[in-house]
Scaffold this motif. Structure first.
Motif, PDB file in Angstrom:
ATOM      1  N   LYS A 354       0.855  -1.148  -0.053  1.00  0.00           N
ATOM      2  CA  LYS A 354       0.012   0.006   0.043  1.00  0.00           C
ATOM      3  C   LYS A 354       0.806   1.019  -0.003  1.00  0.00           C
ATOM      4  O   LYS A 354       1.707   1.549   0.987  1.00  0.00           O
ATOM      5  CB  LYS A 354      -0.926   0.040   1.138  1.00  0.00           C
ATOM      6  CG  LYS A 354      -2.118  -0.946   1.253  1.00  0.00           C
ATOM      7  CD  LYS A 354      -3.115  -0.926   2.655  1.00  0.00           C
ATOM      8  CE  LYS A 354      -3.619   0.321   2.452  1.00  0.00           C
ATOM      9  NZ  LYS A 354      -4.373   0.569   3.380  1.00  0.00           N
ATOM     10  N   GLU A 384      -3.039   5.163  -2.909  1.00  0.00           N
ATOM     11  CA  GLU A 384      -4.089   6.087  -2.414  1.00  0.00           C
ATOM     12  C   GLU A 384      -3.636   7.446  -2.206  1.00  0.00           C
ATOM     13  O   GLU A 384      -2.488   7.626  -1.782  1.00  0.00           O
ATOM     14  CB  GLU A 384      -4.708   5.693  -0.964  1.00  0.00           C
ATOM     15  CG  GLU A 384      -5.431   4.181  -1.104  1.00  0.00           C
ATOM     16  CD  GLU A 384      -6.001   3.532   0.195  1.00  0.00           C
ATOM     17  OE1 GLU A 384      -5.918   4.436   1.369  1.00  0.00           O
ATOM     18  OE2 GLU A 384      -6.691   2.393  -0.083  1.00  0.00           O
ATOM     19  N   ARG A 422      -7.240   5.389  -5.176  1.00  0.00           N
ATOM     20  CA  ARG A 422      -8.318   5.984  -4.413  1.00  0.00           C
ATOM     21  C   ARG A 422      -7.895   7.218  -3.415  1.00  0.00           C
ATOM     22  O   ARG A 422      -6.776   7.419  -3.115  1.00  0.00           O
ATOM     23  CB  ARG A 422      -8.578   4.886  -3.430  1.00  0.00           C
ATOM     24  CG  ARG A 422      -9.531   4.837  -2.341  1.00  0.00           C
ATOM     25  CD  ARG A 422      -9.912   3.718  -1.550  1.00  0.00           C
ATOM     26  NE  ARG A 422     -10.811   4.156  -0.243  1.00  0.00           N
ATOM     27  CZ  ARG A 422     -10.297   4.110   0.867  1.00  0.00           C
ATOM     28  NH1 ARG A 422      -9.230   4.054   1.204  1.00  0.00           N
ATOM     29  NH2 ARG A 422     -11.110   4.368   1.733  1.00  0.00           N
TER      30      ARG A 422
END
Length: 487
Positions: A354, A384, A422
């Motif tokens: 991530k 993200e 995102r």
């Protein structure tokens, strides 16, 4: 263009890069034993791709794929034994299909050729070359020097991530633009000239650097950090943790760096396991560093060696435990000036599953998002974008407009890379909210600029938010040198 399907067998470095650079006009089929890799392909291509998990040396697996004479098969695994066995099965049971394969040894190349396979030698093979062969196109890169490729002519691909960028943005290092041919006219290169798709450019410089630049111009190949250089400099202090060494091994096995230099503090031992893991980097150089000051190590490395640094890695302690916040940033900016490459502050938070990009400034966040996208392409990471939601009570109209531009910027980058990012909206003090949110990520990517300097009083009232986030957050931080905005 192919009339049937393109079947890629084996999704290693070349296979995956080929998947990312191919035109969406292909009817793509992928075969691999690793379901996680196939999931990454489906994420990139969506429902238009067929995937099959299985061992392609089995005739039953190939029959399940449904190979027909109109199809083309590309065998791109890194194992010559597997490539040869797949080639034998195809030759025996699917003799009419066109097959392209990767050969590693001279004996393997000869055997593949005897089976009617179009062979690409592993040392000359590239995703760009395979793509050109599949698309029945001539090579997009032509050496026109004196047999040494010190001058190349390249056509800029519409899918290249360098297209539509000002030349000043590209940071030429060890190479430069000679001429640009556009619509039958000659364009003289300058920082403000924007590179356009289908431009034919002449580039000059060091042969090993030109090959990488040419691939970047002629395809959408990412291969971070080769935009900056092919050498990694690892600064090893005298109190590094096992997690730090583990992250170095992870980077060495994942990034396409061709050379590693380990600058080791005197008296420090490198774990034998790490040396074994990075032994395939040729050459790996271990040097004894008489000083732990990062800037001095970078300077001495560049002075003593002819190398182009693509990444500089150190633990945060080498900066933050030795220097104040202001001096630590000054060291970092000086390293950027000397090496012109990203710096990774490694805390051991790998693998980078991530990745977070704190978005506080439109220009800086755009560059950080693009770097994150390049990394994610090789590491199958999710990205993200963290944004600070303006207060509905005290924010100004301009702050609201800036926030809308930031959101649009995130969408534009995602669209350009045909991927998803995102957006995560945070409230409250950006330094505190961003630092806390980053605990849930493995890597943060930030562009660090020279802004927010000045006196102590100035820094108190106008804090350097990006730098404060880097110092407080727990995950590893990839710091990208600021790119001068060309008007």
């Amino acid at each position: 263009m192919l009339t049937g399907r393109l079947i890629i067998i084996g999704l290693g470095n070349i296979g995956m890069t080929l998947v990312r650079t191919l035109s969406r006009d292909f009817r793509l089929v992928c075969v691999d034993v690793n379901e996680k890799t196939l999931q990454a392909v489906r994420k990139l291509w969506g429902e238009s791709v067929e995937t099959y998990q299985g061992d392609a040396t089995s005739r039953l697996v190939l029959q399940k794929v449904g190979i027909s004479p109109a199809d083309t098969v590309a065998i791109t695994t890194s194992s010559e034994e597997i490539n040869l066995e797949v080639a034998r099965v195809l030759h025996q049971h699917f003799p009419e299909v066109r097959t392209i394969g990767i050969g590693i040894t001279q004996a393997g190349i000869q055997e593949m050729a005897s089976l009617g396979i179009e062979v690409e030698g592993i040392f000359a093979a590239s995703a760009t070359g395979m793509r050109n062969r599949l698309e029945h196109r001539s090579k997009t890169v032509h050496g026109i020097g004196i047999g040494k490729n010190e001058i190349l002519e390249v056509e800029v691909s519409p899918s290249s991530r360098l297209a539509n960028k000002p030349l000043g943005w590209l940071r030429p290092k060890s190479w430069r633009f000679g001429l640009i041919y556009r619509d039958g006219n000659i364009v003289v290169p300058s920082k403000s000239v924007v590179l356009k798709p289908r431009d034919k450019v002449v580039i000059l410089g060091e042969p090993r650097v030109l090959k990488t630049v040419a691939e970047r111009l002629s395809s959408s190949l990412s291969d971070f950090p080769l935009d900056y250089g092919d050498t990694g400099l690892i600064l090893v202090g005298d109190r590094e943790t096992p997690a730090f060494f583990s992250e170095i091994a992870y980077l060495a096995s994942t990034l396409p760096l061709r050379r590693l230099i380990l600058a080791v503090a005197e008296g420090t031992e490198i774990p034998e396991l790490l040396l074994q893991l990075i032994a395939d980097k040729d050459p790996v150089t271990v040097e004894i560093s008489r000083t732990a000051a990062p800037l001095e190590v970078v300077r001495s490395t560049l002075d003593q060696r002819s190398c182009s640094l693509g990444l500089c890695v150190m633990s945060p302690g080498l900066l933050f435990k030795r220097f104040s916040a202001a001096r630590a940033k000054r060291q970092l900016l000086d390293i950027f000036a000397q090496a012109d490459c990203p710096v990774l502050l490694a805390t051991g938070s790998h693998p980078y599953e991530k990745i977070a990009v704190p978005c506080l400034d439109q220009h800086a966040s755009h560059n950080a998002l693009e770097s994150a996208m390049d990394i994610a392409a090789d590491m199958y990471s999710t990205i993200e974008a963290l944004l600070a939601l303006p207060s509905k009570y005290i924010s100004t109209e301009k702050e609201g407009d800036d926030y809308s531009l930031l959101k649009k910027n995130v969408s534009d980058v995602a669209l350009a890379y045909r991927s998803s990012i995102r957006r995560v909206e945070l409230t409250g003090n950006p330094i505190h909210s961003f630092s806390q949110a980053l605990d849930g990520y493995n890597l943060q990517v930030n562009e660090i600029s020279t802004a927010n300097g000045g006196s102590l009083l100035h820094r108190i009232f106008y804090p350097d938010v990006p730098w404060s986030i880097v110092r407080r957050a727990r995950p590893s931080a990839l710091l990208i040198p600021a790119i001068e905005e060309v008007l």
